[in-house]
Write an enzyme that holds these catalytic residues in place. Structure first.
Site, PDB file in Angstrom:
ATOM      1  N   TYR A  71     -11.341  -9.257   3.469  1.00 56.58           N
ATOM      2  CA  TYR A  71      -9.893  -8.772   3.662  1.00 56.58           C
ATOM      3  C   TYR A  71      -8.508  -9.414   4.531  1.00 56.58           C
ATOM      4  O   TYR A  71      -8.941  -9.769   4.729  1.00 56.58           O
ATOM      5  CB  TYR A  71      -9.508  -7.097   2.981  1.00 56.58           C
ATOM      6  N   ASP A  87       7.370  -4.297   7.520  1.00 54.19           N
ATOM      7  CA  ASP A  87       7.521  -5.570   6.920  1.00 54.19           C
ATOM      8  C   ASP A  87       8.944  -5.580   6.515  1.00 54.19           C
ATOM      9  O   ASP A  87       8.442  -5.163   5.029  1.00 54.19           O
ATOM     10  CB  ASP A  87       6.194  -6.399   6.808  1.00 54.19           C
ATOM     11  N   SER A 123       0.370  -1.167  -0.127  1.00 50.94           N
ATOM     12  CA  SER A 123       0.232   0.216  -0.505  1.00 50.94           C
ATOM     13  C   SER A 123       0.630   1.189  -0.260  1.00 50.94           C
ATOM     14  O   SER A 123       0.285   1.901  -0.572  1.00 50.94           O
ATOM     15  CB  SER A 123      -1.029  -0.002   0.938  1.00 50.94           C
ATOM     16  N   ASP A 140       5.692  -1.747   4.143  1.00 44.68           N
ATOM     17  CA  ASP A 140       6.182  -3.092   3.194  1.00 44.68           C
ATOM     18  C   ASP A 140       6.972  -2.819   2.407  1.00 44.68           C
ATOM     19  O   ASP A 140       6.745  -1.777   1.669  1.00 44.68           O
ATOM     20  CB  ASP A 140       5.099  -3.833   2.677  1.00 44.68           C
ATOM     21  N   LYS A 200     -10.420  -1.200  -0.591  1.00 46.34           N
ATOM     22  CA  LYS A 200      -9.747  -1.451   0.591  1.00 46.34           C
ATOM     23  C   LYS A 200     -10.246  -1.191   1.743  1.00 46.34           C
ATOM     24  O   LYS A 200     -10.871  -2.696   2.178  1.00 46.34           O
ATOM     25  CB  LYS A 200      -8.249  -0.960  -0.123  1.00 46.34           C
TER      26      LYS A 200
END
Length: 583
Positions: free
Chosen positions: A279, A209, A143, A156, A270
């Site tokens: 989701y 992450d 995202s 991420d 989303k």
């Protein structure tokens, strides 16, 4: 593909409202306008005729008269503005100061990685010129990489290192220790046995992450081109998987005609998926990359549509999509190999590779839940121009407690919070096998991603509640599934495994308070304190072959609130064609 066209006549020419896009046509020679004249490809419809300048224009073709085109356009603009305001009210776009904080965190992380890789080169006793040239970088995906993150989203990112840095020692030990020693870093732990190994931690309070990729070069440029074969030669499978998210993001952003509209559409989709409980990749639902490709698919085919029109087209397209026909973006090579694995009930091509599809955990249960929610969304938006239309109805949270009479309660526990995070991450990565076992036994299961805290248990814990379809037996023996799944997750886990308890509870035993929007553990009680469900299964419940599709389409939940349908549609008619399209 269904074509929806309306034609309006005025003194200057004609206005067509074609597939949610306005097309103005000046008065041509004669009264015949062909589809090619408009730049449209519409097979099997042929030419149409407009008698210009008349009060009641003569039309020949598949058209309907609507309100004045200018009024319709104005209403369409108003709906888009109201949707943008709804996004702002929901804080789907972070504040500028939050953006600055994230950029500073990434800048610090890049500096740490650069210093780390120099140290690794020195430890490997490389020549001085190579130590000087050695470099690594951090690239974002997900995202954040697409520009659709919220204030609560994690980041991420991939640590991309040169050939001499190893995953097992230099990344999971060396870089881990460096990060763990810094005061800004908390809750750090490694997930080494995931399909994409990674580190998870918080940096200045922002969750990150961080997987790892190794390129066969001495120096990794800060803006390394991951489509250049030079950088991708001879890389290992783990590195290829780690880089696929970045490559997919960049491919999508290159292919959409309007990035800002795409981002707005994806933010809304989303939010819808999260609110409606569809989701969560690990739970068998949509992941971020799945929704990104679907949103890009709609944007590509309707480059001139407004935001509200794109939302309408999204639900109309995928509520009736002929799955398992794969979805792939224009501008990419059409796949020559189609997935046949049972997991690919909804195949979506990764835009960075012609024969690679988004990894999918969708099961029979989650497939029908997704289909039901898409149909519900289409039914709500179908009449988007009605005066009392409100976007909030589309995003109403799915009423799990009112929909299901029974729930599978999954409680994970560990000795401390750090080990609980590692244990929970490991178990969640194997949740699909538990979901499939429950489907085989009970026919249907709806995994809810929200996490709760059981305050009646002294150890740190997290609890999940998964909805069950009403069954016709008095006894459910969940112990057999509990024991089998515990054996499954216990093998291969590095470190002492935590605890897990699977049980079946009634809807009345659910926590009374709702979890936070971030799906973090909520300090609520466990429903009726001390109440225990005594359910035992003596043998596997036989199910007819068409059990799931038949019951899921029209049967209402047999609990205290029977007006809530399993598929999630409000006040449905069980004979409705919309519901029948689910099966």
């Amino acid at each position: 593909m269904e074509v929806e066209t309306h034609c309006f006549d005025n003194q200057k020419g004609a206005v067509l409202f074609h597939n949610h896009e306005f097309i103005r046509v000046n008065n041509p020679r004669g009264n015949c306008i062909s589809w090619s004249h408009l730049g449209l490809r519409s097979p099997n419809l042929g030419p149409f005729f407009v008698q210009f300048g008349s009060v009641n224009p003569l039309l020949t073709g598949p058209f309907e008269f609507e309100m004045d085109p200018e009024v319709l356009l104005e209403k369409e603009v108003q709906r888009s503005k109201s949707l943008i305001q709804f996004m702002a009210d929901e804080r789907l776009v972070p504040y500028p100061e939050e953006e600055i904080k994230r950029k500073n965190v990434l800048l610090k992380l890049k500096q740490i990685v650069m210093k780390w890789v120099k140290g690794v080169a020195y430890e490997h006793q490389l020549p001085k010129n190579r130590i000087k040239a050695a470099s690594a970088t951090i690239l974002t995906f997900g995202s954040y990489g697409l520009g659709v993150h919220t204030a609560e989203s994690d980041i991420d990112a991939v640590c991309i290192a040169p050939y001499f840095a190893t995953l097992a020692e230099d990344f999971f030990i060396g870089l881990h220790n460096i990060l763990a020693s810094r005061p800004e870093v908390t809750e750090i732990h490694c997930i080494k046995d995931a399909k994409v190994p990674l580190m998870k931690f918080k940096f200045d309070g922002i969750a990150i992450d961080l997987p790892f990729a190794q390129l066969k070069v001495i120096s990794v440029p800060e803006d390394v081109d991951l489509f250049n074969p030079f950088f991708l030669r001879n890389i290992d499978e783990t590195s290829w998987k780690s880089l696929s998210g970045i490559r997919a993001n960049k491919s999508i952003l290159r292919l959409v005609p309007n990035i800002e509209l795409f981002q707005s559409l994806l933010r809304c989709v989303k939010l819808w998926a999260k609110r409606r409980g569809v989701y969560g990749h690990l739970l068998g639902y949509f992941g971020g990359v799945h929704l990104a490709v679907l949103a890009a698919f709609v944007c590509q085919r309707h480059p001139n549509a407004s935001l509200s029109a794109l939302m309408s087209i999204f639900f109309k397209t995928f509520a009736f999509w002929p799955w398992p026909t794969p979805v792939f973006l224009n501008g990419r090579v059409v796949p020559t190999v189609f997935p046949t694995d049972v997991r690919f009930l909804m195949p979506i091509q990764l835009p960075c590779s012609p024969n690679q599809f988004c990894h999918c955990n969708i099961t029979r249960s989650t497939f029908y839940r997704i289909k039901g929610e898409l149909v519900r969304g289409h039914a709500i938006i179908e009449d988007i121009l009605r005066p009392n239309f409100s976007w909030s109805s589309l995003f109403d949270p799915f009423p799990h407690a009112k929909t299901y009479a029974l729930f599978v309660k999954i409680r994970l526990s560990s000795s401390d919070h750090d080990s609980l995070g590692q244990w929970t991450g490991w178990v969640k990565s194997r949740f699909r096998s538990l979901l499939v076992k429950l489907e085989d036994l009970l026919g249907f299961c709806d995994p809810n991603s929200k996490e709760y805290l059981d305050i009646d248990v002294a150890q740190p814990n997290v609890v999940f509640y998964w909805g069950l379809q009403p069954i016709r037996r008095d006894y459910i023996d969940i112990d057999c599934i509990d024991e089998e799944f515990m054996k499954n997750i216990g093998s291969g886990y590095q470190g002492p495994p935590g605890g897990m308890k699977v049980s079946v509870v009634k809807a009345s035993q659910l926590p009374k308070a709702s979890p936070s929007p971030k799906s973090t553990p909520c300090r609520t009680g466990g429903g009726n304190k001390g109440a225990k469900a005594h359910w035992r299964i003596l043998r596997k419940i036989p199910q007819p072959e068409n059990h799931l599709s038949r019951d899921f389409a029209g049967i209402l939940a047999k609990n205290d609130n029977a007006e809530y349908p399993i598929a999630g549609c409000e006040a449905p008619n069980v004979n409705s064609p919309l519901l029948q399209t689910v099966v």
